[in-house]
Scaffold this motif. Sequence first.
Motif, short mmCIF file in Angstrom:
data_model
loop_
_atom_site.label_atom_id
_atom_site.label_comp_id
_atom_site.label_asym_id
_atom_site.label_seq_id
_atom_site.Cartn_x
_atom_site.Cartn_y
_atom_site.Cartn_z
N TYR A 50 -9.53 30.68 8.91
CA TYR A 50 -10.14 31.87 8.30
C TYR A 50 -11.65 31.77 8.27
CZ TYR A 50 -5.62 33.56 6.65
OH TYR A 50 -4.33 34.04 6.59
N ALA A 51 -12.32 32.89 8.55
CA ALA A 51 -13.77 33.00 8.39
C ALA A 51 -14.08 33.09 6.89
CB ALA A 51 -14.28 34.25 9.10
N PRO A 52 -15.26 32.63 6.47
CA PRO A 52 -15.60 32.70 5.04
C PRO A 52 -15.54 34.12 4.48
CG PRO A 52 -17.18 31.33 6.22
CD PRO A 52 -16.30 31.97 7.26
N ASP A 53 -15.82 35.12 5.31
CA ASP A 53 -15.85 36.51 4.86
C ASP A 53 -14.57 37.28 5.23
OD1 ASP A 53 -16.47 36.25 7.57
OD2 ASP A 53 -17.85 37.95 7.57
N ALA A 54 -13.49 36.56 5.47
CA ALA A 54 -12.23 37.19 5.87
C ALA A 54 -11.70 38.11 4.78
CB ALA A 54 -11.19 36.12 6.19
N VAL A 55 -10.90 39.08 5.21
CA VAL A 55 -10.22 40.01 4.31
C VAL A 55 -8.73 39.91 4.60
CG1 VAL A 55 -9.93 42.43 3.65
CG2 VAL A 55 -12.21 41.56 4.24
N PHE A 56 -7.93 39.80 3.54
CA PHE A 56 -6.47 39.68 3.65
C PHE A 56 -5.83 40.90 2.98
CE2 PHE A 56 -2.40 38.48 1.76
CZ PHE A 56 -1.73 37.90 2.83
N VAL A 57 -4.87 41.49 3.64
CA VAL A 57 -4.10 42.59 3.07
C VAL A 57 -2.64 42.17 3.04
CG1 VAL A 57 -3.44 45.02 3.27
CG2 VAL A 57 -5.69 44.28 4.06
N GLY A 58 -2.06 42.16 1.87
CA GLY A 58 -0.66 41.79 1.72
C GLY A 58 0.00 42.63 0.64
N LYS A 59 1.11 42.15 0.13
CA LYS A 59 1.87 42.89 -0.90
C LYS A 59 1.05 43.17 -2.14
CE LYS A 59 6.11 40.53 0.32
NZ LYS A 59 7.17 39.66 -0.19
N GLY A 118 8.25 38.18 8.70
CA GLY A 118 7.51 39.42 8.61
C GLY A 118 6.55 39.52 9.77
N MET A 119 5.76 40.55 9.73
CA MET A 119 4.80 40.81 10.80
C MET A 119 3.39 40.52 10.30
SD MET A 119 6.73 41.66 13.26
CE MET A 119 5.50 42.18 14.44
N THR A 120 2.54 40.16 11.24
CA THR A 120 1.13 39.95 10.93
C THR A 120 0.28 40.54 12.05
OG1 THR A 120 -0.53 38.34 10.21
CG2 THR A 120 0.96 37.60 11.94
N THR A 121 -0.81 41.14 11.65
CA THR A 121 -1.82 41.64 12.56
C THR A 121 -3.12 40.96 12.16
OG1 THR A 121 -0.68 43.77 12.65
CG2 THR A 121 -2.95 43.72 13.46
N LEU A 122 -3.67 40.17 13.07
CA LEU A 122 -4.85 39.37 12.78
C LEU A 122 -5.98 39.76 13.73
CD1 LEU A 122 -3.05 35.92 12.57
CD2 LEU A 122 -3.68 37.40 10.65
N VAL A 123 -7.16 39.99 13.17
CA VAL A 123 -8.34 40.23 13.99
C VAL A 123 -9.15 38.94 14.00
CG1 VAL A 123 -10.45 41.58 14.28
CG2 VAL A 123 -8.36 42.69 13.41
N PHE A 124 -9.43 38.45 15.22
CA PHE A 124 -10.18 37.22 15.42
C PHE A 124 -11.57 37.53 15.95
CE2 PHE A 124 -5.96 35.52 15.35
CZ PHE A 124 -6.10 34.22 14.89
N ILE A 133 -10.12 34.07 11.89
CA ILE A 133 -9.55 35.31 11.39
C ILE A 133 -10.58 35.98 10.50
CG2 ILE A 133 -7.78 36.33 9.89
CD1 ILE A 133 -5.96 33.95 10.69
N VAL A 134 -10.88 37.25 10.79
CA VAL A 134 -11.76 38.04 9.94
C VAL A 134 -10.97 39.09 9.17
CG1 VAL A 134 -13.87 37.59 11.26
CG2 VAL A 134 -12.46 39.57 11.84
N THR A 135 -9.81 39.46 9.69
CA THR A 135 -8.92 40.42 9.01
C THR A 135 -7.49 39.98 9.22
OG1 THR A 135 -10.49 42.21 9.46
CG2 THR A 135 -8.29 42.85 8.78
N ASP A 136 -6.73 39.92 8.13
CA ASP A 136 -5.32 39.50 8.15
C ASP A 136 -4.51 40.53 7.39
OD1 ASP A 136 -2.82 38.39 7.52
OD2 ASP A 136 -3.64 36.41 7.09
#
Length: 139
Positions: A50-59, A118-124, A133-136
């Motif tokens: 993960y990048a320090p400024d990453a964003v995670f979207v989950g439940k 489950g599914m994951t969409t990751l932006v690298f 990873i910048v967006t998860d």
Amino acid sequence: MFGIPLTMALAVAQASAPAADPAAAGIRAAMLASASGWNAGDLNRFMAIYAPDAVFVGKRGLIRGKLAIAENYRRSFTGSGNSRGTLRFDFLEIKPIGDRRILFARWILSGGADEESGMTTLVFERRTDGWKIVTDHSS
């Protein structure tokens, strides 16, 4: 009789095939290293992707920053494994988006209390220390 046309057909097929994305191997390797960290109960190794400024979207909604994302995961790390089970990924597709790459994958946890997937969409994004990873978005 078939030698020359077959050779020409193979040459045309190879010339028209898309070049392999050199980023894909690096991203897959980083994902496998992260899963190894999960499976060993090593939160820092799991989070290294993960990048320090990453964003995670989950439940639970949106979580900003690597440290906050790590806190979200911390409770399942035991030091000798992960209480949620063994993690693996099925890589479905990696697409270029400008200088970034988007990974579509299925995550699978097995051997824990319940099998989960489950599914994951990751932006690298390529950073100085590798693909991060910048967006998860995982569900």
